[in-house]
Design a protein around this motif. Structure first.
Motif, PDB file in Angstrom:
ATOM      1  N   GLU A 171      32.925  34.926  24.146  1.00  0.00           N
ATOM      2  CA  GLU A 171      33.418  36.029  24.985  1.00  0.00           C
ATOM      3  C   GLU A 171      32.450  37.210  24.955  1.00  0.00           C
ATOM      4  O   GLU A 171      32.206  37.854  25.976  1.00  0.00           O
ATOM      5  N   TYR A 172      31.886  37.480  23.773  1.00  0.00           N
ATOM      6  CA  TYR A 172      30.898  38.566  23.653  1.00  0.00           C
ATOM      7  C   TYR A 172      29.707  38.284  24.575  1.00  0.00           C
ATOM      8  O   TYR A 172      29.242  39.172  25.300  1.00  0.00           O
ATOM      9  N   ASP A 231      35.181  34.057  20.021  1.00  0.00           N
ATOM     10  CA  ASP A 231      34.854  35.492  20.139  1.00  0.00           C
ATOM     11  C   ASP A 231      33.388  35.689  20.521  1.00  0.00           C
ATOM     12  O   ASP A 231      33.055  36.564  21.322  1.00  0.00           O
TER      13      ASP A 231
END
Ligand SMILES: [Zn+2]
Length: 450
Positions: free
Chosen positions: A239-240, A236
């Motif tokens: 992806e951020y 995550d």
């Protein structure tokens, strides 16, 4: 002067010197002799410690922690990092100096009982009106007696600005920088035998603005202190970073001046080959937190690849809300298991695991010359592990017994030659009292979160 003898000794020096029956001599907070057989006779008062049935190692160094989380264990049990954080941020918004003092003392006392003699803490939640949390930590840590490296953490990217944390737990950028510099002024001790060193530690890419990251790095370098942050922990987060900054977390860190021999990064789980090379080329260190990574299902760090490239790697228990056991001695085995799950049975040896927990951690903290091995001239931070009980008896190799088997009881732990654990018991605080403090802190936070 203290003489420890009749024990096995694993020095974790560069040659990997070990003695199946050896001795250590400590004087004025430093190691003055280490070798096989009995210590020499001295014509002055000496305290002799019989280490029969024990293994002496350097004290373990914990390179990543969030002590305040002792008050919020056992929550968000099936969540990944972002879901877990979103559950816990509102609870942490109730933190105050009393909660931080109680959890700091309890967490460090517990760490001492698992062989830790030096610990960092990364405190990044500073709600408005919470009081002087750094002062509370420093005072509580002084009472337990471990070497303490509080990292003045910070967050300035609340949800309204595109970050993950609610706005109630973030600070203004300038206020965070000023408080960080004040912490250095008040508490950082650059001396060789320091019990207290401060690091600069904005929290993570998804909770800190690029401006705070950049200016924090400049502050740390201006003041000659080290830099710490979370990086490359989860998919995550990657992806951020790609969505927000168009690059990987390590490329982002490099862009902000956050790679270098004065930086140690927590986790480093999701690293491609280019990222590994960037860490190695810049001399950046990694705090490996295998139990926390497992508990949150974050992934398995490429520790073998980091070590093969010469990246200094230490161990961290990480916060007890994402790793409830929080025993540093147990992380030796967890690190071995994690590396082998990824790379097979030869991926990490027991001795390499012990090196991660000792000299590797000392290098993360910039103290490889003073801590992390039992060598003449180094600080007298020594742990005697009891290996003659049911949990370890019959394993001929004491280092294998320590790493492969159950977490070993700490018979004695010395920090600068001063006993923090003796006869298997914490000498500097009453564990029952520490537990009551945590229970109170837990109730206070639960009530405030309602
Ligand atoms: Zn962490």
């Amino acid at each position: 002067m203290i003489v420890i003898e009749n024990c096995a000794v694993a020095t974790v020096d560069p040659a990997g010197t070990e003695y199946s029956d050896g001795h250590l001599v400590l004087d004025q907070g430093r190691i003055v002799a280490v070798g096989p057989g009995h210590a020499p006779r001295y014509h002055r008062p000496v305290r002799r410690i019989d280490g029969t049935g024990c293994l002496a190692t350097p004290g373990l160094v914990n390179t990543h922690h969030h002590l305040y989380q002792w008050a919020t264990r056992g929550m968000a049990q099936q969540s990944d990092l972002f879901g877990w954080l979103e559950t816990l941020y509102p609870v942490w918004a109730g933190l105050d100096a009393e909660v931080v003092a109680a959890t700091t003392a309890a967490g460090l006392g517990w760490l001492a009982l698992s062989g830790c003699t030096t610990s960092t803490d990364h405190h990044y939640v500073h709600p408005a009106g919470a009081g002087d949390l750094m002062a509370a930590q420093v005072e509580a840590a002084g009472g337990i007696g471990l070497r303490f490296h509080p990292c003045r953490g910070s967050m300035d990217l609340g949800r309204s600005s595109g970050g993950l944390p609610p706005d109630t737990v973030v600070e203004e950028t300038e206020a965070a920088l000023a408080a960080t510099e004040e912490a250095i002024d008040r508490y950082h001790d650059p001396a060789e035998e320091a019990m207290l060193r401060v690091a600069v530690a904005p929290c993570s890419p998804f909770s800190v603005s690029p401006k705070l990251m950049t200016e924090a790095a400049a502050l740390a370098r201006r003041r000659g202190v080290r830099l710490h942050t979370h990086l490359a922990e989860t998919v995550d987060e990657e992806e951020y970073c790609r969505r927000t900054h168009g690059c990987t977390p390590v490329e982002y860190a490099e862009r902000l001046g956050w790679l270098g021999p004065d930086v140690w990064l927590a986790h480093g789980v999701h690293l491609d080959d280019a990222a590994l090379d960037a860490l190695a080329g810049s001399g950046t260190s990694v705090a490996h937190c295998p139990s926390s990574n497992a508990r949150l299902g974050a992934g398995t760090a490429r520790v073998r690849d980091l070590l093969d490239r010469g990246v200094p790697v230490g161990l961290g228990v990480d916060g007890p809300a994402s790793q409830e056991a929080n025993q540093l001695g147990a992380e030796l085995r967890q690190a071995l298991y994690a590396a082998r799950l990824r790379g097979g049975p030869a991926a990490l040896t027991a001795r390499e695991a012990l090196a991660l927990g000792t000299v590797g951690g000392a290098r993360c903290l910039g103290r490889g010359d003073e801590l992390g091995s039992l060598e003449v001239g180094k600080l007298a931070d020594v742990v005697l592990w009891r290996l003659d009980g049911l949990g370890h008896v019959g394993i001929d190799d004491p280092v294998a017994a320590l790493v492969f088997s159950a977490p070993a009881p700490v018979e004695l732990s010395l920090v600068g030659g001063v006993a923090v654990v003796e006869n298997g018991e914490l000498r500097t605080a009453d564990p029952g009292g520490l537990a009551r403090g945590v229970r109170r802190a837990h109730r206070v936070l639960a009530r405030r979160a309602r």
